[in-house]
Motif scaffolding. Structure first.
Motif, PDB file in Angstrom:
ATOM      1  N   THR A   3       0.821  -1.220   0.000  1.00 21.13           N
ATOM      2  CA  THR A   3       0.000   0.000   0.000  1.00 21.13           C
ATOM      3  C   THR A   3       0.850   1.262   0.000  1.00 21.13           C
ATOM      4  N   ASP A   4       2.143   1.107  -0.236  1.00 22.07           N
ATOM      5  CA  ASP A   4       3.088   2.219  -0.090  1.00 22.07           C
ATOM      6  C   ASP A   4       2.746   3.410  -0.982  1.00 22.07           C
ATOM      7  N   SER A   5       2.219   3.142  -2.182  1.00 19.14           N
ATOM      8  CA  SER A   5       1.923   4.267  -3.074  1.00 19.14           C
ATOM      9  C   SER A   5       0.806   5.137  -2.514  1.00 19.14           C
ATOM     10  N   ALA A   6      -0.105   4.570  -1.736  1.00 20.08           N
ATOM     11  CA  ALA A   6      -1.156   5.382  -1.119  1.00 20.08           C
ATOM     12  C   ALA A   6      -0.553   6.383  -0.142  1.00 20.08           C
ATOM     13  N   LEU A   7       0.416   5.940   0.644  1.00 18.74           N
ATOM     14  CA  LEU A   7       1.097   6.847   1.569  1.00 18.74           C
ATOM     15  C   LEU A   7       1.819   7.944   0.805  1.00 18.74           C
ATOM     16  N   ALA A   8       2.518   7.574  -0.260  1.00 18.76           N
ATOM     17  CA  ALA A   8       3.252   8.565  -1.053  1.00 18.76           C
ATOM     18  C   ALA A   8       2.302   9.605  -1.656  1.00 18.76           C
ATOM     19  N   ILE A   9       1.178   9.156  -2.177  1.00 17.01           N
ATOM     20  CA  ILE A   9       0.221  10.073  -2.792  1.00 17.01           C
ATOM     21  C   ILE A   9      -0.368  11.019  -1.743  1.00 17.01           C
ATOM     22  N   ALA A  10      -0.634  10.491  -0.541  1.00 21.51           N
ATOM     23  CA  ALA A  10      -1.179  11.347   0.517  1.00 21.51           C
ATOM     24  C   ALA A  10      -0.186  12.412   0.955  1.00 21.51           C
ATOM     25  N   ILE A  11       1.098  12.066   0.978  1.00 23.41           N
ATOM     26  CA  ILE A  11       2.121  13.069   1.298  1.00 23.41           C
ATOM     27  C   ILE A  11       2.123  14.170   0.238  1.00 23.41           C
ATOM     28  N   MET A  12       2.034  13.767  -1.039  1.00 21.39           N
ATOM     29  CA  MET A  12       1.993  14.762  -2.111  1.00 21.39           C
ATOM     30  C   MET A  12       0.729  15.615  -2.013  1.00 21.39           C
ATOM     31  N   HIS A  13      -0.367  15.020  -1.544  1.00 20.04           N
ATOM     32  CA  HIS A  13      -1.596  15.794  -1.329  1.00 20.04           C
ATOM     33  C   HIS A  13      -1.341  16.929  -0.339  1.00 20.04           C
ATOM     34  N   GLU A  14      -0.625  16.610   0.749  1.00 14.41           N
ATOM     35  CA  GLU A  14      -0.343  17.627   1.758  1.00 14.41           C
ATOM     36  C   GLU A  14       0.548  18.729   1.197  1.00 14.41           C
ATOM     37  N   TRP A  15       1.504  18.352   0.362  1.00 11.37           N
ATOM     38  CA  TRP A  15       2.368  19.359  -0.248  1.00 11.37           C
ATOM     39  C   TRP A  15       1.575  20.283  -1.174  1.00 11.37           C
ATOM     40  N   MET A  16       0.612  19.692  -1.872  1.00 11.15           N
ATOM     41  CA  MET A  16      -0.181  20.495  -2.806  1.00 11.15           C
ATOM     42  C   MET A  16      -1.059  21.498  -2.073  1.00 11.15           C
ATOM     43  N   ILE A  17      -1.755  21.053  -1.042  1.00 11.30           N
ATOM     44  CA  ILE A  17      -2.695  21.969  -0.380  1.00 11.30           C
ATOM     45  C   ILE A  17      -1.972  23.010   0.469  1.00 11.30           C
ATOM     46  N   SER A  18      -0.749  22.685   0.907  1.00 17.55           N
ATOM     47  CA  SER A  18       0.017  23.656   1.697  1.00 17.55           C
ATOM     48  C   SER A  18       0.946  24.506   0.834  1.00 17.55           C
ATOM     49  N   GLY A  19       1.108  24.101  -0.432  1.00 20.22           N
ATOM     50  CA  GLY A  19       2.028  24.809  -1.317  1.00 20.22           C
ATOM     51  C   GLY A  19       3.483  24.582  -0.978  1.00 20.22           C
ATOM     52  N   SER A  20       3.777  23.529  -0.209  1.00 22.95           N
ATOM     53  CA  SER A  20       5.150  23.286   0.253  1.00 22.95           C
ATOM     54  C   SER A  20       5.907  22.354  -0.687  1.00 22.95           C
ATOM     55  N   TYR A  21       5.906  22.719  -1.967  1.00 21.27           N
ATOM     56  CA  TYR A  21       6.711  22.000  -2.951  1.00 21.27           C
ATOM     57  C   TYR A  21       7.425  23.025  -3.811  1.00 21.27           C
ATOM     58  N   ASP A  22       8.371  22.559  -4.604  1.00 23.09           N
ATOM     59  CA  ASP A  22       9.204  23.460  -5.399  1.00 23.09           C
ATOM     60  C   ASP A  22       8.439  23.870  -6.665  1.00 23.09           C
ATOM     61  N   LYS A  23       7.709  24.951  -6.584  1.00 21.54           N
ATOM     62  CA  LYS A  23       6.840  25.366  -7.686  1.00 21.54           C
ATOM     63  C   LYS A  23       7.630  25.753  -8.930  1.00 21.54           C
ATOM     64  N   GLU A  24       8.773  26.410  -8.746  1.00 21.34           N
ATOM     65  CA  GLU A  24       9.575  26.831  -9.904  1.00 21.34           C
ATOM     66  C   GLU A  24      10.116  25.606 -10.644  1.00 21.34           C
ATOM     67  N   TYR A  25      10.600  24.614  -9.913  1.00 21.78           N
ATOM     68  CA  TYR A  25      11.132  23.380 -10.510  1.00 21.78           C
ATOM     69  C   TYR A  25      10.029  22.663 -11.283  1.00 21.78           C
ATOM     70  N   VAL A  26       8.866  22.510 -10.652  1.00 22.26           N
ATOM     71  CA  VAL A  26       7.752  21.813 -11.294  1.00 22.26           C
ATOM     72  C   VAL A  26       7.313  22.556 -12.555  1.00 22.26           C
ATOM     73  N   ALA A  27       7.270  23.868 -12.502  1.00 21.76           N
ATOM     74  CA  ALA A  27       6.793  24.651 -13.646  1.00 21.76           C
ATOM     75  C   ALA A  27       7.767  24.616 -14.817  1.00 21.76           C
ATOM     76  N   SER A  28       9.074  24.628 -14.532  1.00 20.49           N
ATOM     77  CA  SER A  28      10.054  24.752 -15.612  1.00 20.49           C
ATOM     78  C   SER A  28      10.621  23.428 -16.094  1.00 20.49           C
ATOM     79  N   LYS A  29      10.551  22.408 -15.279  1.00 16.53           N
ATOM     80  CA  LYS A  29      11.268  21.171 -15.613  1.00 16.53           C
ATOM     81  C   LYS A  29      10.376  19.942 -15.719  1.00 16.53           C
ATOM     82  N   THR A  30       9.077  20.113 -15.601  1.00 20.93           N
ATOM     83  CA  THR A  30       8.187  18.961 -15.646  1.00 20.93           C
ATOM     84  C   THR A  30       6.991  19.248 -16.545  1.00 20.93           C
ATOM     85  N   THR A  31       6.290  18.183 -16.904  1.00 18.22           N
ATOM     86  CA  THR A  31       5.027  18.284 -17.642  1.00 18.22           C
ATOM     87  C   THR A  31       3.972  17.449 -16.922  1.00 18.22           C
TER      88      THR A  31
END
Length: 786
Positions: free
Chosen positions: A193-221
């Motif tokens: 079930t490890d991917s569920a934990l990973a996805i929930a952590i990413m959920h928290e980063w999204m709602i709190s804005g605590s991720y690298d927005k510049e990196y995601v915007a310029s280096k990812t699709t």
């Protein structure tokens, strides 16, 4: 070396007559008689000729375990492959069984196909110690597995990290040896079930804005589409910590705490045994989801920036990687330019006769049993040359080729290392398999199913040459597990015991009878002569002489200068520079923008929604382009078999090496526990699960499901999550005994119980940790359940 289980003389199964009744149904049952080398070699050479004449060269298959005795001359990718190419054979293909979820999943997000979807480790040891503030060990227990042939130098580095104040978090169903030794926070998780934990952590980063927005915007699709799924905009279900708690058993409050810690500090992720790849959570039915999730997590936090990378300090020490010495995957003396990494370096430096296998038929190792028993097999073989290579389907038998009628079994065992190995018993006894020869060192599980046994000697009884921990093409620059590169002359310590011979000599003796001996040995080269040729093909002559190397027995490659620091993996990508890592075979054609410019994906960026999976998701819904969490555990299995069996690598033995064979390792109770004068494999249960079944430490138990029954000694432990049965894989013993309930194995081969199926219809990966069993007390005196 002196084990009572050593095979010292050629043996023939007593009821096998190459000119009469062969009795394949008695393999593994009837005993053996000693015969001469001349008779044994004549039988093997005669069967090779007969197979080619009666059926064609495709009738001969060769198979080996994943690891054999060390050395660049006698290794299976060297002498065995040279031998096989000269006789022609159906390849039993290895598969990325250590990389699983990374190969079938993570690779599609960022490439790295030659590394089978795992990151590299260049510069990460120093970067982690200088910049990281947290290390998350997720399904990673380096204090148990100690890398690959590497030893304990990584232990000292992890102790440095502890002294530096780096925080540790451990995510595993078991309080691992690393967690016990290093300390830190433990989050026991339900396996698979490890991917569920990973996805929930990413959920928290999204709602709190605590991720690298510049990196995601310029280096990812694809981030917006991924975000829509995680936040529930796509399906109406936000992937909150509460959502994952029902799946994983990890409290929501702990998930929020981990998400905040991770985002607020520079964090290294140790995902798998080596810190990226190798076993654990990637070996479940949902292993590809987990591996995909963890690379997306790192992309959200700025993967490649100082202190933000993959690793557990087991690999990535600074070394002079420009100094050339071949690893075992570079093919040694094989002359094979198609199935080894020989063409990259060593063949050019040590020209030798090219050997080509004219047989184009192959069977992946996981499908060998079906190929023999059912006469056909289909699936997907691995191809590391591109992201899309894994989508090519194969079928056996290949049009115009014969089925397999002869099996040349070489080296270590597969019963303990192949999931669903119960299938092999029927396969080895199948009437279509007319001849099995086993070239092995010990009478362990695979050998007892042979018609002819050829006794090979150990690495201490022959000459060879190698470098510590240098795997070559399998894990490029894996010798950076060590603090220094050490090249070793493997001097013969004693003459071969009994009538055993080196693998090289056995192959030469067979080929001499077939008329190919001169081509194999290139005019009579001994193993020592091959060692000298290999020495001269490396950079060793720049630093020492052959005579001095022979006298000293080893050479330590000087470390790089202090100002010659290696580049850090993914730093180039994070900083928008061309790729600057010292990797061979960079495959320019896989880049879309320009050679070394961006990632080898269709967009050249990290793809949260991979283009490659978008093209096949209609064919295989279990591999959606958007990495949706899919819990596919069968409720029917859980009803009848309520415990999830997790089989980890052993702490004290390396795969089947050193297990059994009367070695001191078998005397360690944590490895094999003595009960009634017999040393049993150990199974660990939680106190709750043991109490429910009336079990105490040292009781014998039957571990069973619909596939098989295995007798183990139970260890009741507070370190195991309830609902989980934990035991080692890689058992070298197969000891089948007749009981009132039929055949059971008391040697400890837990892989008799694990599933032999695929992760999904197009992902031909193993999933041994998606395995459901029941455990009950066993009375060995009665030979039945108590």
């Amino acid at each position: 070396m002196y084990s009572e289980k050593r095979l010292l003389y050629p043996m023939k199964r007593v009821d096998f007559d190459p000119n009469g009744e062969r009795n394949p149904q008695n393999r593994g049952i009837s005993g053996y008689e000693r015969i001469s080398w001349d008779k044994a070699l004549d039988i093997v050479a005669g069967e090779i000729r007969r197979m080619k004449k009666d059926y064609g060269p495709g009738a001969i298959a060769m198979v080996t375990g994943a690891h054999h005795q060390w050395g660049n001359i006698n290794y299976y990718l060297s002498a065995m492959l040279r031998f096989g190419n000269l006789i022609g054979f159906t390849r039993v293909e290895p598969s990325p069984i250590s990389w699983e979820g990374w190969y079938w999943g993570a690779m599609h997000h960022y490439g790295n196909s030659l590394r089978l979807g795992t990151p590299s480790f260049y510069g990460t040891t120093e970067d982690c110690l200088q910049h990281a503030e947290v290390i998350v060990f997720w399904s990673s227990d380096p204090e148990s597995t100690s890398g690959v042939y590497g030893g304990f130098e990584g232990t000292e580095r992890r102790l440095w990290a502890k002294r530096l104040g780096i925080e540790f978090v451990h995510i595993d169903p078991y309080l691992t040896h690393s967690a016990q030794f290093l300390g830190g926070k433990w989050l026991p998780i339900k396996p698979g079930t490890d991917s569920a934990l990973a996805i929930a952590i990413m959920h928290e980063w999204m709602i709190s804005g605590s991720y690298d927005k510049e990196y995601v915007a310029s280096k990812t699709t694809g981030f917006d589409e991924w975000r829509a799924y995680v936040l529930g905009e796509e399906d109406g279900t936000p992937k909150t910590p509460e959502w994952q708690e029902a799946e994983t058993g990890v409290p929501a409050k702990d998930v929020r705490s981990l998400a905040q810690l991770w985002a607020s500090k520079k964090t290294y992720l140790a995902a798998g045994g080596l810190g990226a790849g190798f076993g654990g959570a990637c070996r479940t039915e949902t292993g590809a989801q987990w591996a995909r999730s963890v690379v997306m997590m790192m992309a959200m936090q700025g993967w490649g920036k100082p202190g933000i990378n993959f690793g557990n300090l087991q690999i990535g020490a600074p070394q002079d990687l420009n100094f050339y010495f071949p690893g075992y995957a570079e093919g040694g003396i094989s002359g094979d330019l198609n199935n080894t990494a020989s063409a990259a370096n060593n063949y050019c430096r040590m020209p030798h006769i090219i050997t080509i296998n004219p047989v184009k038929q192959s069977v992946p190792r996981q499908r060998l049993a079906e190929a023999i028993v059912e006469g056909h097999a289909e699936g997907y073989a691995w191809d590391g040359f591109s992201i899309e290579g894994q989508f090519a389907e194969y079928s056996y038998p290949r049009p115009g080729y014969s089925r397999i009628h002869m099996l040349y079994r070489y080296g270590s065992s597969s019963f303990g290392t192949t999931p669903g190995s119960n299938r092999l018993v029927e396969a080895y006894r199948h009437s279509s398999l007319e001849f099995i020869v086993n070239q092995s060192i010990w009478m362990e599980n695979e050998a007892q199913f042979a018609d002819i046994i050829l006794p090979a000697c150990t690495a201490l009884e022959r000459d060879d040459i190698s470098e510590w921990a240098n795997c070559g093409g399998y894990i490029q620059h894996a010798q950076s597990q060590l603090n220094h590169r050490v090249v070793t002359m493997q001097h013969k310590c004693i003459e071969p015991l009994g009538e055993s011979k080196s693998d090289y000599q056995i192959f030469l003796d067979i080929l001499t009878r077939l008329g190919y001996g001169g081509m194999f040995s290139e005019g009579g080269c001994s193993e020592l002569a091959w060692c000298e040729r290999m020495f001269n093909s490396t950079d060793l002559p720049k630093q020492t002489t052959w005579k001095k190397f022979l006298q000293k027995g080893y050479h330590v490659v000087p470390p790089p200068k202090d100002d010659d620091k290696p580049p850090v993996d993914m730093r180039w990508f994070a900083e928008g520079r061309p790729k600057d890592l010292p990797e061979p075979n960079p495959l320019p054609a896989t880049y879309s923008i320009g050679f070394g410019d961006g990632l080898p994906t269709q967009s050249g960026k990290f793809e949260f929604v991979p283009s490659s999976l978008r093209r096949i998701e209609q064919i295989d819904p279990a591999r959606p382009a958007v990495n949706r969490y899919i819990n596919r555990a069968s409720t029917v299995k859980q009803t009848f078999f309520p415990l999830q069996l997790v089989t980890n690598h052993p702490v004290y033995s390396f795969h089947t090496h050193a297990d059994g064979k009367n070695s001191h390792i078998s005397m360690i109770d944590e490895h094999r526990m003595e009960v009634g004068g017999y040393r049993y494999w150990v199974l660990r249960l939680s106190s709750r699960d043991a109490e429910t079944r009336g079990l105490q430490r040292g009781n014998l138990v039957r571990v069973y499901n619909s596939q098989a029954s295995v007798i183990c000694a139970v260890d009741v432990s507070q370190l195991v999550k309830a609902g989980v049965a934990r035991g080692n894989e890689s058992c070298a013993e197969l000891d089948m005994i007749e009981t009132s309930i039929g055949l059971v194995d008391r040697g400890g081969c837990l892989n008799l119980l694990t599933p032999g199926g695929k992760m999904s219809s197009t992902a031909d990966g193993i999933m041994p940790n998606t395995c459901w069993v029941e455990v009950e007390k066993w009375d060995s005196k009665l030979g039945k359940a108590a």
